[in-house]
Design a protein around this motif. Structure first.
Motif, PDB file in Angstrom:
ATOM      1  N   GLY A 434       0.731  -1.239   0.063  1.00 50.67           N
ATOM      2  CA  GLY A 434       0.031  -0.089  -0.261  1.00 50.67           C
ATOM      3  C   GLY A 434       0.892   0.940  -0.056  1.00 50.67           C
ATOM      4  N   CYS A 435       0.262   2.165   0.200  1.00 51.45           N
ATOM      5  CA  CYS A 435       1.083   4.044  -0.356  1.00 51.45           C
ATOM      6  C   CYS A 435       1.585   4.040   1.399  1.00 51.45           C
ATOM      7  CB  CYS A 435       0.035   4.660  -0.595  1.00 51.45           C
ATOM      8  SG  CYS A 435      -1.242   4.779   0.193  1.00 51.45           S
ATOM      9  N   ALA A 436       1.670   3.357   2.615  1.00 52.81           N
ATOM     10  CA  ALA A 436       1.982   4.352   3.261  1.00 52.81           C
ATOM     11  C   ALA A 436       3.242   3.528   3.539  1.00 52.81           C
ATOM     12  CB  ALA A 436       1.125   3.635   5.210  1.00 52.81           C
ATOM     13  N   LYS A 437       3.634   2.779   1.931  1.00 52.04           N
ATOM     14  CA  LYS A 437       5.241   2.154   2.556  1.00 52.04           C
ATOM     15  C   LYS A 437       5.845   3.407   2.417  1.00 52.04           C
ATOM     16  CE  LYS A 437       4.887   0.590  -2.425  1.00 52.04           C
ATOM     17  NZ  LYS A 437       3.600   0.021  -2.127  1.00 52.04           N
ATOM     18  N   TYR A 438       5.435   4.774   1.362  1.00 58.21           N
ATOM     19  CA  TYR A 438       6.019   5.667   1.152  1.00 58.21           C
ATOM     20  C   TYR A 438       6.357   6.293   2.544  1.00 58.21           C
ATOM     21  CZ  TYR A 438       4.843   5.313  -3.659  1.00 58.21           C
ATOM     22  OH  TYR A 438       5.396   5.204  -5.217  1.00 58.21           O
ATOM     23  N   ARG A 439       6.133   6.121   3.841  1.00 60.60           N
ATOM     24  CA  ARG A 439       6.277   7.013   4.623  1.00 60.60           C
ATOM     25  C   ARG A 439       8.013   6.583   5.534  1.00 60.60           C
ATOM     26  NH1 ARG A 439       3.153  11.296   7.773  1.00 60.60           N
ATOM     27  NH2 ARG A 439       1.085  10.830   6.461  1.00 60.60           N
ATOM     28  N   PHE A 440       8.592   5.231   4.478  1.00 59.64           N
ATOM     29  CA  PHE A 440       9.534   4.692   5.190  1.00 59.64           C
ATOM     30  C   PHE A 440      10.306   4.004   4.463  1.00 59.64           C
ATOM     31  CE2 PHE A 440       6.490   2.387   6.543  1.00 59.64           C
ATOM     32  CZ  PHE A 440       6.286   0.737   6.248  1.00 59.64           C
ATOM     33  N   ASN A 441      10.137   3.842   3.705  1.00 55.38           N
ATOM     34  CA  ASN A 441      10.627   3.466   2.184  1.00 55.38           C
ATOM     35  C   ASN A 441      12.000   3.276   1.660  1.00 55.38           C
ATOM     36  OD1 ASN A 441       9.734   4.774   0.009  1.00 55.38           O
ATOM     37  ND2 ASN A 441       8.953   3.012  -2.010  1.00 55.38           N
ATOM     38  N   GLN A 442      12.447   4.593   1.639  1.00 54.46           N
ATOM     39  CA  GLN A 442      13.481   5.127   0.940  1.00 54.46           C
ATOM     40  C   GLN A 442      14.708   5.055   2.201  1.00 54.46           C
ATOM     41  OE1 GLN A 442      13.745   8.313  -1.636  1.00 54.46           O
ATOM     42  NE2 GLN A 442      11.676   7.943  -2.148  1.00 54.46           N
ATOM     43  N   ASN A 443      14.290   4.649   3.301  1.00 52.22           N
ATOM     44  CA  ASN A 443      14.806   4.376   4.160  1.00 52.22           C
ATOM     45  C   ASN A 443      16.082   3.356   4.117  1.00 52.22           C
ATOM     46  OD1 ASN A 443      14.090   6.800   5.465  1.00 52.22           O
ATOM     47  ND2 ASN A 443      13.148   6.207   7.465  1.00 52.22           N
ATOM     48  N   GLU A 444      17.077   3.086   5.037  1.00 52.49           N
ATOM     49  CA  GLU A 444      18.215   2.202   4.723  1.00 52.49           C
ATOM     50  C   GLU A 444      17.982   1.333   5.816  1.00 52.49           C
ATOM     51  OE1 GLU A 444      19.571  -0.972   3.425  1.00 52.49           O
ATOM     52  OE2 GLU A 444      19.811   1.238   2.282  1.00 52.49           O
ATOM     53  N   TYR A 445      17.389  -0.384   5.667  1.00 51.89           N
ATOM     54  CA  TYR A 445      17.651  -1.100   7.187  1.00 51.89           C
ATOM     55  C   TYR A 445      18.051  -2.087   7.065  1.00 51.89           C
ATOM     56  CZ  TYR A 445      13.146   1.340   7.604  1.00 51.89           C
ATOM     57  OH  TYR A 445      12.703   2.620   7.992  1.00 51.89           O
ATOM     58  N   GLY A 446      19.026  -2.337   5.904  1.00 49.73           N
ATOM     59  CA  GLY A 446      20.541  -3.445   6.296  1.00 49.73           C
ATOM     60  C   GLY A 446      19.039  -5.125   5.180  1.00 49.73           C
ATOM     61  N   ASP A 447      20.225  -6.008   5.352  1.00 51.60           N
ATOM     62  CA  ASP A 447      19.259  -7.167   5.425  1.00 51.60           C
ATOM     63  C   ASP A 447      19.451  -8.223   6.512  1.00 51.60           C
ATOM     64  OD1 ASP A 447      22.178  -9.389   4.442  1.00 51.60           O
ATOM     65  OD2 ASP A 447      22.638  -6.675   3.751  1.00 51.60           O
ATOM     66  N   ILE A 448      19.254  -9.360   5.961  1.00 51.30           N
ATOM     67  CA  ILE A 448      19.423 -10.592   6.755  1.00 51.30           C
ATOM     68  C   ILE A 448      19.562 -11.320   6.295  1.00 51.30           C
ATOM     69  CG2 ILE A 448      18.730 -11.744   9.318  1.00 51.30           C
ATOM     70  CD1 ILE A 448      16.691  -9.783   9.865  1.00 51.30           C
ATOM     71  N   GLY A 449      21.202 -12.318   6.492  1.00 52.51           N
ATOM     72  CA  GLY A 449      22.111 -13.017   5.561  1.00 52.51           C
ATOM     73  C   GLY A 449      21.314 -12.903   3.890  1.00 52.51           C
ATOM     74  N   GLY A 450      21.015 -11.322   3.698  1.00 55.56           N
ATOM     75  CA  GLY A 450      21.202 -11.677   2.130  1.00 55.56           C
ATOM     76  C   GLY A 450      19.652 -11.247   2.558  1.00 55.56           C
ATOM     77  N   ILE A 451      18.851 -10.956   3.269  1.00 57.30           N
ATOM     78  CA  ILE A 451      17.568 -11.120   2.882  1.00 57.30           C
ATOM     79  C   ILE A 451      17.056  -9.483   3.584  1.00 57.30           C
ATOM     80  CG2 ILE A 451      14.775 -11.643   3.505  1.00 57.30           C
ATOM     81  CD1 ILE A 451      16.109 -15.077   4.348  1.00 57.30           C
ATOM     82  N   PRO A 452      16.726  -8.466   2.925  1.00 60.14           N
ATOM     83  CA  PRO A 452      16.309  -7.438   2.677  1.00 60.14           C
ATOM     84  C   PRO A 452      15.167  -7.666   3.958  1.00 60.14           C
ATOM     85  CG  PRO A 452      16.298  -7.480   0.417  1.00 60.14           C
ATOM     86  CD  PRO A 452      15.805  -8.970   1.505  1.00 60.14           C
ATOM     87  N   ARG A 453      15.944  -6.307   4.924  1.00 59.37           N
ATOM     88  CA  ARG A 453      14.874  -6.854   6.183  1.00 59.37           C
ATOM     89  C   ARG A 453      13.272  -5.761   5.080  1.00 59.37           C
ATOM     90  NH1 ARG A 453      16.200  -2.977  10.211  1.00 59.37           N
ATOM     91  NH2 ARG A 453      14.196  -4.089  11.172  1.00 59.37           N
ATOM     92  N   LEU A 454      12.859  -4.463   4.354  1.00 58.58           N
ATOM     93  CA  LEU A 454      12.304  -4.097   4.009  1.00 58.58           C
ATOM     94  C   LEU A 454      12.139  -5.273   2.553  1.00 58.58           C
ATOM     95  CD1 LEU A 454      10.191  -2.148   4.678  1.00 58.58           C
ATOM     96  CD2 LEU A 454      11.545  -0.468   3.332  1.00 58.58           C
ATOM     97  N   LEU A 455      11.075  -5.504   2.250  1.00 55.53           N
ATOM     98  CA  LEU A 455      10.161  -5.840   1.693  1.00 55.53           C
ATOM     99  C   LEU A 455       9.007  -5.234   1.243  1.00 55.53           C
ATOM    100  CD1 LEU A 455      10.565 -10.016   2.663  1.00 55.53           C
ATOM    101  CD2 LEU A 455      11.994  -8.395   0.900  1.00 55.53           C
ATOM    102  N   ASP A 456       8.974  -4.835   0.115  1.00 56.32           N
ATOM    103  CA  ASP A 456       7.795  -4.449  -0.656  1.00 56.32           C
ATOM    104  C   ASP A 456       6.578  -5.589  -1.113  1.00 56.32           C
ATOM    105  OD1 ASP A 456       6.269  -2.463  -1.620  1.00 56.32           O
ATOM    106  OD2 ASP A 456       7.761  -1.416  -2.711  1.00 56.32           O
ATOM    107  N   MET A 457       6.034  -5.487  -0.718  1.00 54.74           N
ATOM    108  CA  MET A 457       4.789  -6.714  -1.346  1.00 54.74           C
ATOM    109  C   MET A 457       3.887  -5.907  -2.728  1.00 54.74           C
ATOM    110  SD  MET A 457       3.932  -9.173   1.627  1.00 54.74           S
ATOM    111  CE  MET A 457       4.242 -10.673   0.636  1.00 54.74           C
ATOM    112  N   GLY A 458       4.024  -4.728  -2.524  1.00 55.73           N
ATOM    113  CA  GLY A 458       3.513  -4.498  -3.597  1.00 55.73           C
ATOM    114  C   GLY A 458       2.234  -3.295  -3.333  1.00 55.73           C
ATOM    115  N   GLN A 459       0.785  -3.446  -4.188  1.00 55.05           N
ATOM    116  CA  GLN A 459       0.226  -2.700  -3.805  1.00 55.05           C
ATOM    117  C   GLN A 459      -0.667  -2.934  -2.865  1.00 55.05           C
ATOM    118  OE1 GLN A 459      -2.074  -2.901  -7.454  1.00 55.05           O
ATOM    119  NE2 GLN A 459      -1.018  -1.292  -8.278  1.00 55.05           N
ATOM    120  N   CYS A 460      -2.479  -2.559  -2.387  1.00 56.05           N
ATOM    121  CA  CYS A 460      -3.582  -3.257  -1.200  1.00 56.05           C
ATOM    122  C   CYS A 460      -3.303  -3.696  -1.045  1.00 56.05           C
ATOM    123  CB  CYS A 460      -4.181  -1.214  -0.757  1.00 56.05           C
ATOM    124  SG  CYS A 460      -5.040  -0.777  -1.935  1.00 56.05           S
ATOM    125  N   ASN A 461      -3.825  -4.427  -2.314  1.00 53.61           N
ATOM    126  CA  ASN A 461      -4.044  -5.667  -2.946  1.00 53.61           C
ATOM    127  C   ASN A 461      -3.746  -6.733  -2.799  1.00 53.61           C
ATOM    128  OD1 ASN A 461      -3.440  -4.274  -5.492  1.00 53.61           O
ATOM    129  ND2 ASN A 461      -3.696  -6.103  -6.076  1.00 53.61           N
TER     130      ASN A 461
END
Length: 555
Positions: A434-461
């Motif tokens: 959803g669009c709430a991700k724009y509150r923080f999606n340009q921040n850097e959160y790093g990864d865990i063993g190559g898995i990004p800590r922030l995963l954008d899954m898409g639209q609200c649906n």
């Protein structure tokens, strides 16, 4: 007018709802009242469509109208009163058509012809002023003094949830995906509302039915998007401009974006996404267009500032439009269910006016330093590395999952989600949508063993994706979804979010944090029921809610 369908609703000591000449969203009283009348009529169409379906008569054009009509009444979609006058008249013709089909089939089959009452019998007047005088039969809280706020609240919870259902279904229909089972259930639930139900338990059951229906619709839309444009791929999306002529596409509808990309191919125009269109970059069938160059701006509530700074043509394909500022009013277009008085509307799939406007405008004079964000973590992508995720949880590398997302808005308090994301420990994973991700999606959160800590899954649906991932993890750990180290911190704003909430409740998900404030039609009594049965929670501070989720204090 009276409207309380969205989070920005006016709230006073005496009334929760916009009941003045204009709502907070900018919708005037005439448009609001016409929307109420249209919804009332569509419920009447559903009465006859359900009867017709019961004897084998199905008219897909009727279902198209029902779902498109509901979509036009969502928050920040259509503000053009004259279009609603036309739709009110069209609704009467649609109702008479399915009524006649039903009567003919019943007669041919030797069955008695039923005459439903209420909305099915509504006859609109001939002009706007006269239609508006009929609004009293359709206002959403017309019976609240008779049946009480709890019953009325549940009725509108179902109605507003169905608005979200119909919006998602319409997006799928635009891509050629439709299922009779879904259309039949839409008709059934809308016809149920015409019986003026008063039993709280039955209303709660029907609300969850709307949630189950929305799960099917989100699954259909997921298949429509992936079936048409290919499965999402992890994609780096540029968020800084590229020199050249430009078109900005906002809203949600991937079908419209695909048409625009095809019609602008080799035209020397760069296409940018905005708002909920960002995930489009993850689909192979869309990102194959080299002139889909990036994303410009963030969530819908910032569009007046962002659109003013965009030197090209702009088009809204669905919600959320807000009053266009003078500086860009002459270069903005609408299409599909969207409308604003005086703004040029494209309703035939021919985007030549948009393209001509883009060519006449200066565009971006030079490239800016390239910056990117990542999208494309749909359920198929995430489940493709499920074994690594499971191993990371078992080893303790991943402590907890947070779903942080939903529909954003402009009211104070939504910085909660930014602070929450920033405070999550480094051994936790965030899924956002959803669009709430724009509150923080340009921040850097790093990864865990190559898995990004922030995963954008898409639209609200794509809450559908989050539910699928949760179910798969529960299966892997041989437990229930509610036993997972998973917390849902959901930002609520409008009716699509209402449908998603009902889907989560229907799936048995408990412990959802909903905010930043709750829907005004969820009365204290209804909230108490939902809190007892589903552990529905109100936001506190990010630190408090993180402590509740993790069982320990977070710095």
């Amino acid at each position: 007018m009276f409207c309380y369908q969205c989070e920005q609703t006016m709230r006073t000591d005496t009334l929760d709802g916009c009941a003045t000449d204009k709502g907070v969203c900018g919708k005037d009283a005439n448009t609001s009242d016409l929307q109420d009348i249209l919804i009332y009529q569509i419920k009447g169409i559903a009465q006859y469509a359900q009867l017709a379906r019961s004897i084998g008569v199905i008219d897909r054009a009727v279902d198209d109208f029902i779902q498109y009509g509901f979509f036009t009444t969502l928050t920040n979609v259509n503000f053009t009163a004259t279009r609603f006058v036309n739709m009110v008249q069209e609704a009467a013709r649609i109702r008479d058509s399915i009524k006649a089909q039903y009567a003919a089939a019943a007669t041919a089959q030797g069955k008695p012809i039923e005459e439903p009452t209420g909305p099915a019998q509504f006859q609109p007047a001939a002009d706007m002023d006269s239609i508006l005088k009929q609004e009293s039969v359709a206002v959403v809280n017309k019976d609240h003094e008779l049946v009480g706020e709890d019953v009325n609240g549940l009725r509108v919870l179902i109605t507003y949830g169905m608005k979200g259902v119909c919006a998602y279904s319409h997006h799928a229909r635009m891509l050629g995906y439709q299922e009779d089972e879904i259309d039949a259930e839409v008709e059934r639930i809308l016809a149920y509302l015409t019986t003026n139900p008063t039993d709280i338990e039955d209303l709660l059951t029907q609300a969850l039915s709307a949630g189950h229906l929305n799960l099917k619709v989100m699954d259909l839309l997921d298949r429509a998007n992936n079936g048409t444009f290919g499965d999402q791929e992890i994609t780096q999306v540029r968020v800084t401009p590229v020199a050249g002529k430009a078109i900005l596409v906002s809203g949600h509808d991937l079908h419209d974006l695909a048409q625009i990309l095809e019609q602008t191919k080799d035209q020397g125009i760069n296409v940018y996404t905005h708002g909920e269109m960002l995930p489009a970059h993850a689909y192979p069938g869309l990102k194959k267009y080299s002139h889909l160059v990036g994303n410009f701006g963030g969530a819908w509530q910032d569009q007046q500032r962002e659109f003013a700074n965009f030197p090209g043509a702009i088009i809204l394909t669905s919600n959320c439009i807000i009053e266009p500022a003078k500086i860009y009013r002459q270069r903005i277009f609408t299409t599909g269910p969207v409308g604003w008085p005086g703004v040029r509307h494209i309703d035939n799939g021919n985007y030549a006016p948009l393209i001509q406007a883009a060519k006449a405008l200066p565009g971006f004079k030079q490239d800016e330093e390239a910056k990117t964000i990542t999208t494309g973590f749909g359920h198929k992508t995430v489940l493709g590395v499920a074994d690594k995720v499971v191993d990371a949880v078992k080893s303790g590398a991943i402590e907890h999952f947070f779903v942080i997302g939903g529909c954003d808005g402009a009211k104070p308090g939504r910085n909660y989600y930014t602070e929450l994301a920033d405070k999550t420990p480094s051994n936790t994973i965030m899924l956002t949508l959803g669009c709430a991700k724009y509150r923080f999606n340009q921040n850097e959160y790093g990864d865990i063993g190559g898995i990004p800590r922030l995963l954008d899954m898409g639209q609200c649906n794509d809450a559908h994706s989050a539910i699928k991932v949760a179910a798969a993890l529960a299966n892997a750990f041989e437990c229930g979804v509610n036993d997972l180290p998973l917390s849902l911190m959901i930002s609520w704003f409008e009716q699509k979010a209402t449908a998603v909430l009902l889907s989560m409740l229907a799936s048995g998900v408990k412990g959802i944090h909903l905010g930043p404030s709750l829907p005004p039609y969820l009365t204290p009594n209804l909230l108490a029921v939902l809190s007892e049965r589903f552990d529905l929670r109100v936001n506190h501070s990010p630190a408090e809610d993180l402590q509740t989720a993790l069982g320990r204090a977070v710095a």
